[in-house]
Design a protein around this motif. Sequence first.
Motif: not given
Length: 256
Positions: A191, A217, A219, A246-247
């Motif tokens: 990550q 992310s 991004e 978190k995605l």
Amino acid sequence: MRFRPCIDIHNGRVKQIVGSSLRDEGDSAKDNFVSEQDGAFYADLYRRYGLSGGHVIILNPVGSEHYEADLEQARRALGTFSGGLQLGGGVTPDNAQMFLEMGASQVIVTSYVFKDGRANMERLEKLTALVGKEHLTLDLSCKKTPDGEYFVVTDRWQKMTELRFCEETLEKLSGCCAEFLVHAADVEGKQHGIEEEVARICGSSPIPCTYAGGIASMEDIELLRKCGGGKVDFTVGSALDLFGGKLSFEELAGIK
């Protein structure tokens, strides 16, 4: 460019691991996430969202004490989303047809087609003739050498081959398979962002190509879109909320 989900199976469990930590000896790996759910749970979720073309990967080698448990997890997943998932991990002419009969849309192969570190075209052509080009995905996962070039790795990313990962290689091998799957093994599960050069090379592929490794992310996904010219599909593992990250799965499922 679209999201291709994954179901990675190790020691009989659905997991996310740090790819570079995987070792056949002792069936060891550094776990990022170990699911309480089985492969069928994730396969059903992907089916309900219409996410075909994802990957079920068996991470233990044939002969491991955990291999049969891995195989059962894979069987449940493929049966739940028949025709919607590809299967990789120890694929050879001896078992490829079995995986297709279990419900895999395609089998993913890498180690079998390499011998003594070199691509064996005779083996690749044999497998292509057996299952059909349309049912074969070639895994060209790679690592970076000290001189800055990328070479294909096999045996669950543990062995470096003599095959350079580059535009010419993709062009040469594209006639033998339907798709390529490329894990940037140096960043897999960490990550820390994508390998931009690997993504750029993937973008040159004349057939569909899926990138995996380092995405953490939105991004990173936009950078992948830029590097790959909008043509490279992607998979997300440890960073996905389904696997403790978190995605948002729902957000990625909407990327077409």
